[in-house]
Design a protein around this motif. Sequence first.
Motif, PDB file in Angstrom:
ATOM      1  N   ALA A  28      45.189  38.663  44.384  1.00 40.43           N
ATOM      2  CA  ALA A  28      44.939  39.447  43.173  1.00 40.43           C
ATOM      3  C   ALA A  28      44.341  38.574  42.075  1.00 40.43           C
ATOM      4  O   ALA A  28      43.445  38.995  41.346  1.00 40.43           O
ATOM      5  N   ARG A  29      44.822  37.355  41.958  1.00 39.56           N
ATOM      6  CA  ARG A  29      44.288  36.446  40.939  1.00 39.56           C
ATOM      7  C   ARG A  29      42.830  36.104  41.218  1.00 39.56           C
ATOM      8  O   ARG A  29      42.012  36.042  40.295  1.00 39.56           O
ATOM      9  N   ARG A  30      42.520  35.855  42.490  1.00 42.04           N
ATOM     10  CA  ARG A  30      41.119  35.554  42.833  1.00 42.04           C
ATOM     11  C   ARG A  30      40.225  36.744  42.541  1.00 42.04           C
ATOM     12  O   ARG A  30      39.076  36.586  42.110  1.00 42.04           O
ATOM     13  N   SER A  31      40.738  37.955  42.780  1.00 42.95           N
ATOM     14  CA  SER A  31      39.962  39.161  42.484  1.00 42.95           C
ATOM     15  C   SER A  31      39.683  39.265  40.987  1.00 42.95           C
ATOM     16  O   SER A  31      38.550  39.574  40.571  1.00 42.95           O
ATOM     17  N   LYS A  32      40.693  39.005  40.162  1.00 38.29           N
ATOM     18  CA  LYS A  32      40.506  39.033  38.701  1.00 38.29           C
ATOM     19  C   LYS A  32      39.521  37.946  38.264  1.00 38.29           C
ATOM     20  O   LYS A  32      38.680  38.167  37.390  1.00 38.29           O
ATOM     21  N   ARG A  34      37.060  36.608  40.022  1.00 35.46           N
ATOM     22  CA  ARG A  34      35.691  37.014  40.384  1.00 35.46           C
ATOM     23  C   ARG A  34      35.164  38.090  39.444  1.00 35.46           C
ATOM     24  O   ARG A  34      33.984  38.083  39.061  1.00 35.46           O
ATOM     25  N   ALA A  35      36.040  39.030  39.072  1.00 34.52           N
ATOM     26  CA  ALA A  35      35.618  40.112  38.181  1.00 34.52           C
ATOM     27  C   ALA A  35      35.182  39.571  36.831  1.00 34.52           C
ATOM     28  O   ALA A  35      34.159  39.990  36.277  1.00 34.52           O
ATOM     29  N   ILE A  36      35.940  38.623  36.295  1.00 32.71           N
ATOM     30  CA  ILE A  36      35.604  38.051  34.986  1.00 32.71           C
ATOM     31  C   ILE A  36      34.303  37.260  35.061  1.00 32.71           C
ATOM     32  O   ILE A  36      33.459  37.343  34.163  1.00 32.71           O
ATOM     33  N   LEU A  37      34.113  36.501  36.126  1.00 34.88           N
ATOM     34  CA  LEU A  37      32.880  35.726  36.257  1.00 34.88           C
ATOM     35  C   LEU A  37      31.671  36.653  36.389  1.00 34.88           C
ATOM     36  O   LEU A  37      30.618  36.408  35.784  1.00 34.88           O
ATOM     37  N   THR A  38      31.820  37.728  37.156  1.00 34.72           N
ATOM     38  CA  THR A  38      30.730  38.704  37.298  1.00 34.72           C
ATOM     39  C   THR A  38      30.377  39.321  35.948  1.00 34.72           C
ATOM     40  O   THR A  38      29.197  39.448  35.590  1.00 34.72           O
ATOM     41  N   ALA A  39      31.404  39.718  35.189  1.00 38.50           N
ATOM     42  CA  ALA A  39      31.166  40.309  33.870  1.00 38.50           C
ATOM     43  C   ALA A  39      30.506  39.299  32.936  1.00 38.50           C
ATOM     44  O   ALA A  39      29.630  39.655  32.137  1.00 38.50           O
ATOM     45  N   ALA A  40      30.893  38.021  33.046  1.00 38.01           N
ATOM     46  CA  ALA A  40      30.292  36.987  32.193  1.00 38.01           C
ATOM     47  C   ALA A  40      28.809  36.813  32.505  1.00 38.01           C
ATOM     48  O   ALA A  40      27.985  36.678  31.591  1.00 38.01           O
TER      49      ALA A  40
END
Length: 312
Positions: A28-32, A34-40
Amino acid sequence: MGAGHDHAHDHAGHSHGPKLTAGDTPEARRSKERAILTAAVLTGGFMGAEVIGGLVSNSLALLADAGHMLTDFASLMLAWFAFRLARRPADWKRTYGFDRFSVLAAFVNGLALFAIAVWVLLEALQRLRDPHEVMGGLMLWVAIGGLVVNILAFWVLSRAEGDNLNVRAAALHVMGDLLGSVAAIVASLVIIWTGWMLIDPILSVLVVLLILRSAWAVVRESVHILLEGAPAGFDARAVAADLEANVTGVTRAHHVHAWSITQERPMATLEIDIAPDAVADDVRPAVKERVRETTGIEHVTVEVAKSSTRRG
């Protein structure tokens, strides 16, 4: 006179790291992360275009949105770094690891939203007194592009948010951008159709007011965690009374404390006095299980002492 005390500080039954909830597993942490890096990447990639568009069109709404995007990019990278740092294992200096850094990142991001709001409000007041000519057509196309990027970024973050305050703060930044893009589109259409330039600063102020409410919620929650406040819904008095009434052998529960490393990692400690004929190794796990059932906290440390008795 008085019976001796059998103090036992319980670390049996759990490791020095708490049991992980579904939202706190490594996956779950890795998913979060990746999501933040994609949004950045999405936010940073479009930020330059919006700055240029805002300067050329002279639109405060676009510049405000670009300002949001600039701080969003920095905030998203800070949030991403917090997740990366949290991967580091606990050591003898930091026995809880680096998870708390994500709460600090959320706090900083919340304060950044307030700083942006102040700048937009001051600029809007200036423009209300002295309206500026705005190129509605260019403003419209740039705002549409920003809206598409922000919708994608917010969708990515909302799928990974869960209860994580760090991701929630990042999502709020992107939501601010999204609303800013909507405001810029509406303002540009009004300018194109009516030529009324004041709509630009007016809508900028409305967006800021919407964002401030959510920003305050993030700052308040992060400060509560940083100050070791009790997890939501936890009442030490109710927990003590419940243990005394429902766990066999417990005569008194006291020194009940609870706090959170992050929203997903609540913890509690307490002391219990048990009846002279009670067995500590039987009562202790019953207390831990009862606290888990009533509060949802998995990481509970229990110190046990025999109740004093009087001899005739």
